[in-house]
Write a protein that holds these residues in place. Structure first.
Motif, PDB file in Angstrom:
ATOM      1  N   ALA A 195     -29.110  40.498  12.307  1.00 17.86           N
ATOM      2  CA  ALA A 195     -28.844  40.375  13.750  1.00 17.86           C
ATOM      3  C   ALA A 195     -27.474  39.747  13.997  1.00 17.86           C
ATOM      4  CB  ALA A 195     -29.945  39.567  14.424  1.00 17.86           C
ATOM      5  N   ASP A 196     -27.115  38.738  13.206  1.00 17.36           N
ATOM      6  CA  ASP A 196     -25.799  38.112  13.362  1.00 17.36           C
ATOM      7  C   ASP A 196     -24.680  39.087  13.012  1.00 17.36           C
ATOM      8  OD1 ASP A 196     -26.786  35.662  14.200  1.00 17.36           O
ATOM      9  OD2 ASP A 196     -26.853  34.816  12.173  1.00 17.36           O
ATOM     10  N   VAL A 197     -24.904  39.902  11.980  1.00 15.72           N
ATOM     11  CA  VAL A 197     -23.898  40.889  11.590  1.00 15.72           C
ATOM     12  C   VAL A 197     -23.736  41.939  12.692  1.00 15.72           C
ATOM     13  CG1 VAL A 197     -23.300  42.666   9.902  1.00 15.72           C
ATOM     14  CG2 VAL A 197     -24.294  40.514   9.130  1.00 15.72           C
ATOM     15  N   VAL A 198     -24.847  42.369  13.273  1.00 12.54           N
ATOM     16  CA  VAL A 198     -24.792  43.319  14.393  1.00 12.54           C
ATOM     17  C   VAL A 198     -23.961  42.735  15.534  1.00 12.54           C
ATOM     18  CG1 VAL A 198     -26.179  44.375  16.231  1.00 12.54           C
ATOM     19  CG2 VAL A 198     -26.936  44.525  13.848  1.00 12.54           C
ATOM     20  N   ARG A 199     -24.184  41.463  15.831  1.00 12.92           N
ATOM     21  CA  ARG A 199     -23.427  40.839  16.927  1.00 12.92           C
ATOM     22  C   ARG A 199     -21.947  40.735  16.578  1.00 12.92           C
ATOM     23  NH1 ARG A 199     -28.551  38.200  17.764  1.00 12.92           N
ATOM     24  NH2 ARG A 199     -28.179  36.693  16.084  1.00 12.92           N
ATOM     25  N   ARG A 200     -21.624  40.486  15.324  1.00 14.63           N
ATOM     26  CA  ARG A 200     -20.214  40.406  14.919  1.00 14.63           C
ATOM     27  C   ARG A 200     -19.533  41.764  15.068  1.00 14.63           C
ATOM     28  NH1 ARG A 200     -17.141  36.947  11.558  1.00 14.63           N
ATOM     29  NH2 ARG A 200     -18.704  35.427  12.191  1.00 14.63           N
ATOM     30  N   ILE A 201     -20.254  42.823  14.749  1.00 17.93           N
ATOM     31  CA  ILE A 201     -19.671  44.171  14.808  1.00 17.93           C
ATOM     32  C   ILE A 201     -19.486  44.632  16.247  1.00 17.93           C
ATOM     33  CG2 ILE A 201     -20.134  46.609  14.298  1.00 17.93           C
ATOM     34  CD1 ILE A 201     -21.568  45.574  11.728  1.00 17.93           C
ATOM     35  N   GLY A 202     -20.525  44.487  17.055  1.00 13.63           N
ATOM     36  CA  GLY A 202     -20.462  44.966  18.440  1.00 13.63           C
ATOM     37  C   GLY A 202     -20.923  46.401  18.576  1.00 13.63           C
ATOM     38  N   ILE A 203     -21.363  46.745  19.768  1.00 12.77           N
ATOM     39  CA  ILE A 203     -22.029  48.023  20.017  1.00 12.77           C
ATOM     40  C   ILE A 203     -21.145  49.232  19.750  1.00 12.77           C
ATOM     41  CG2 ILE A 203     -21.420  48.040  22.487  1.00 12.77           C
ATOM     42  CD1 ILE A 203     -24.793  49.168  20.983  1.00 12.77           C
ATOM     43  N   GLU A 204     -19.843  49.111  19.973  1.00 11.33           N
ATOM     44  CA  GLU A 204     -18.963  50.286  19.901  1.00 11.33           C
ATOM     45  C   GLU A 204     -18.748  50.798  18.478  1.00 11.33           C
ATOM     46  OE1 GLU A 204     -17.984  51.973  22.405  1.00 11.33           O
ATOM     47  OE2 GLU A 204     -18.536  50.591  24.018  1.00 11.33           O
ATOM     48  N   ARG A 205     -19.090  49.998  17.485  1.00 13.66           N
ATOM     49  CA  ARG A 205     -18.879  50.414  16.094  1.00 13.66           C
ATOM     50  C   ARG A 205     -20.196  50.687  15.357  1.00 13.66           C
ATOM     51  NH1 ARG A 205     -13.643  49.707  14.284  1.00 13.66           N
ATOM     52  NH2 ARG A 205     -12.327  48.268  15.475  1.00 13.66           N
ATOM     53  N   ILE A 206     -21.298  50.758  16.072  1.00 14.19           N
ATOM     54  CA  ILE A 206     -22.602  50.935  15.424  1.00 14.19           C
ATOM     55  C   ILE A 206     -23.106  52.362  15.628  1.00 14.19           C
ATOM     56  CG2 ILE A 206     -25.029  50.224  15.464  1.00 14.19           C
ATOM     57  CD1 ILE A 206     -24.079  47.410  16.142  1.00 14.19           C
ATOM     58  N   VAL A 207     -23.678  52.915  14.556  1.00  9.85           N
ATOM     59  CA  VAL A 207     -24.289  54.255  14.593  1.00  9.85           C
ATOM     60  C   VAL A 207     -25.754  54.105  14.170  1.00  9.85           C
ATOM     61  CG1 VAL A 207     -24.265  56.575  13.605  1.00  9.85           C
ATOM     62  CG2 VAL A 207     -22.107  55.391  14.063  1.00  9.85           C
ATOM     63  N   LEU A 208     -26.653  54.753  14.890  1.00  5.90           N
ATOM     64  CA  LEU A 208     -28.067  54.717  14.529  1.00  5.90           C
ATOM     65  C   LEU A 208     -28.304  55.506  13.248  1.00  5.90           C
ATOM     66  CD1 LEU A 208     -29.710  55.297  18.024  1.00  5.90           C
ATOM     67  CD2 LEU A 208     -29.599  53.150  16.748  1.00  5.90           C
ATOM     68  N   GLU A 209     -29.146  54.979  12.371  1.00  4.40           N
ATOM     69  CA  GLU A 209     -29.480  55.690  11.136  1.00  4.40           C
ATOM     70  C   GLU A 209     -30.869  55.285  10.664  1.00  4.40           C
ATOM     71  OE1 GLU A 209     -28.534  54.337   7.107  1.00  4.40           O
ATOM     72  OE2 GLU A 209     -26.711  53.472   7.987  1.00  4.40           O
ATOM     73  N   THR A 210     -31.378  56.053   9.684  1.00  2.00           N
ATOM     74  CA  THR A 210     -32.688  55.733   9.117  1.00  2.00           C
ATOM     75  C   THR A 210     -32.650  55.582   7.605  1.00  2.00           C
ATOM     76  OG1 THR A 210     -33.381  58.035   8.763  1.00  2.00           O
ATOM     77  CG2 THR A 210     -33.794  57.063  10.952  1.00  2.00           C
ATOM     78  N   ASP A 211     -31.781  56.309   6.915  1.00  2.00           N
ATOM     79  CA  ASP A 211     -31.720  56.327   5.445  1.00  2.00           C
ATOM     80  C   ASP A 211     -33.037  56.808   4.840  1.00  2.00           C
ATOM     81  OD1 ASP A 211     -30.255  56.047   3.072  1.00  2.00           O
ATOM     82  OD2 ASP A 211     -31.067  54.062   2.680  1.00  2.00           O
ATOM     83  N   ARG A 212     -33.702  57.714   5.497  1.00  2.00           N
ATOM     84  CA  ARG A 212     -34.961  58.265   5.002  1.00  2.00           C
ATOM     85  C   ARG A 212     -34.746  59.658   4.435  1.00  2.00           C
ATOM     86  NH1 ARG A 212     -39.368  55.065   3.888  1.00  2.00           N
ATOM     87  NH2 ARG A 212     -39.870  53.682   5.622  1.00  2.00           N
ATOM     88  N   GLU A 213     -35.373  59.925   3.290  1.00  2.00           N
ATOM     89  CA  GLU A 213     -35.361  61.276   2.728  1.00  2.00           C
ATOM     90  C   GLU A 213     -36.393  62.164   3.417  1.00  2.00           C
ATOM     91  OE1 GLU A 213     -35.649  61.438  -1.501  1.00  2.00           O
ATOM     92  OE2 GLU A 213     -34.488  59.611  -1.773  1.00  2.00           O
ATOM     93  N   ASP A 214     -37.500  61.573   3.849  1.00  2.00           N
ATOM     94  CA  ASP A 214     -38.591  62.311   4.478  1.00  2.00           C
ATOM     95  C   ASP A 214     -38.355  62.364   5.983  1.00  2.00           C
ATOM     96  OD1 ASP A 214     -40.970  63.217   5.577  1.00  2.00           O
ATOM     97  OD2 ASP A 214     -42.226  62.136   4.144  1.00  2.00           O
ATOM     98  N   ALA A 215     -38.130  63.573   6.504  1.00  2.00           N
ATOM     99  CA  ALA A 215     -37.797  63.731   7.919  1.00  2.00           C
ATOM    100  C   ALA A 215     -38.899  63.248   8.845  1.00  2.00           C
ATOM    101  CB  ALA A 215     -37.479  65.195   8.205  1.00  2.00           C
ATOM    102  N   SER A 216     -40.132  63.169   8.366  1.00  2.00           N
ATOM    103  CA  SER A 216     -41.236  62.735   9.223  1.00  2.00           C
ATOM    104  C   SER A 216     -41.092  61.279   9.666  1.00  2.00           C
ATOM    105  CB  SER A 216     -42.571  62.938   8.508  1.00  2.00           C
ATOM    106  OG  SER A 216     -42.684  62.092   7.373  1.00  2.00           O
ATOM    107  N   TYR A 217     -40.257  60.500   8.960  1.00  2.00           N
ATOM    108  CA  TYR A 217     -40.045  59.101   9.323  1.00  2.00           C
ATOM    109  C   TYR A 217     -38.894  58.913  10.313  1.00  2.00           C
ATOM    110  CZ  TYR A 217     -42.949  57.614   5.332  1.00  2.00           C
ATOM    111  OH  TYR A 217     -43.970  57.406   4.454  1.00  2.00           O
ATOM    112  N   VAL A 218     -38.070  59.935  10.477  1.00  2.00           N
ATOM    113  CA  VAL A 218     -36.775  59.734  11.126  1.00  2.00           C
ATOM    114  C   VAL A 218     -36.899  59.220  12.552  1.00  2.00           C
ATOM    115  CG1 VAL A 218     -34.740  60.942  11.995  1.00  2.00           C
ATOM    116  CG2 VAL A 218     -35.483  61.294   9.638  1.00  2.00           C
ATOM    117  N   TRP A 219     -37.654  59.915  13.384  1.00  2.00           N
ATOM    118  CA  TRP A 219     -37.633  59.556  14.806  1.00  2.00           C
ATOM    119  C   TRP A 219     -38.234  58.185  15.054  1.00  2.00           C
ATOM    120  CZ3 TRP A 219     -34.100  61.930  17.102  1.00  2.00           C
ATOM    121  CH2 TRP A 219     -33.801  63.259  16.775  1.00  2.00           C
ATOM    122  N   ASP A 220     -39.332  57.861  14.371  1.00  2.00           N
ATOM    123  CA  ASP A 220     -39.929  56.530  14.536  1.00  2.00           C
ATOM    124  C   ASP A 220     -38.948  55.438  14.149  1.00  2.00           C
ATOM    125  OD1 ASP A 220     -42.281  57.577  15.455  1.00  2.00           O
ATOM    126  OD2 ASP A 220     -43.358  57.387  13.555  1.00  2.00           O
TER     127      ASP A 220
END
Length: 245
Positions: A195-220
């Motif tokens: 959470a502290d690292v997220v705050r240091r980075i700021g919203i404009e440099r963040i991309v949503l990701e999952t790092d999942r191989e199984d697509a069934s997990y992605v949206w959740d």
């Protein structure tokens, strides 16, 4: 729904054998969701270099196999394609040999720099994996910067570095290189520092990701990741999705 703002995704390879599968998946997604943007990503992950690289007798240089030519061909064929997932991993050991990396750091660096140069030559973004390897990664990025061989856009996926590492990366790469970071729920959200690292980075440099191989997990897990960032930054989750998709 809250996640109606999601307009596409990147689909990563980790091994040359994935290249054709990534291409097939992108074609299917483009047909199913014609209004969205799907980015194929081709590259060799440090976990699998022992399977995808011919090792020279010096054991410090990698002699790339056929896949490098294939990577270049795919980038030429698809102007939207990115390079990834590539990087350095200093925590992937030979089974039952806790002090022996599956692929030496010297070879990892050689292949990483080669793929970074290809990305720079064809002006493509890269997705970078780095685990317990910030010093060799920093040295490689500095070397590539001095050689004017840095890609213009670099994404640090499942970022596990401390806030100070963020500062070092941005000081080295900005403003000529656009730098982004992602946090995978299955990897990063267990760490109290995230959470502290997220705050240091700021919203404009963040991309949503999952790092999942199984697509069934992605949206959740996209939901979990967006909600985590929303809480850390005290921003409405709809705004997170709008900015970080």
């Amino acid at each position: 729904s809250t996640f109606s703002n999601l307009k596409g995704m990147a689909v990563m390879s980790t091994h040359p054998r994935d290249f054709s599968g990534v291409s097939r998946e992108i074609n299917l997604l483009n047909k199913k969701y014609p209004d969205a943007t799907f980015v194929p990503c081709y590259g060799a992950h440090p976990w699998f270099l022992d399977e995808s690289t011919i090792i020279s007798t010096s054991a410090t240089k990698a002699e790339p196999d056929y896949w490098v030519d294939r990577l270049v061909c795919l980038l030429k064929e698809n102007p939207k394609a990115a390079v990834g997932e590539i990087g350095l991993d200093n925590h992937r050991y030979v089974p039952n040999k806790p002090n022996e990396l599956v692929t030496s750091m010297e070879i990892q660096v050689s292949v990483f720099e080669m793929q970074m140069r290809i990305a720079a030559e064809y002006d493509r973004p890269v997705s970078v994996h780095a685990v317990k390897a910030w010093k060799p990664l920093y040295d490689s990025l500095l070397k590539l910067k001095r050689e004017k061989c840095l890609p213009r856009r670099i994404y640090f996926h499942a970022f596990g570095g401390k806030a100070g590492v963020v500062d070092q990366i941005l000081a080295l790469l900005s403003p000529k290189t656009d730098v982004f970071f992602g946090f995978a729920p299955c990897v990063n959200l267990r760490s109290p520092k995230t959470a502290d690292v997220v705050r240091r980075i700021g919203i404009e440099r963040i991309v949503l990701e999952t790092d999942r191989e199984d697509a069934s997990y992605v949206w959740d897990e996209v939901v979990v990741g967006a909600e985590f960032i929303s809480d850390a930054l005290e921003i409405n989750v709809d705004e997170v999705v709008k900015i970080c998709w």
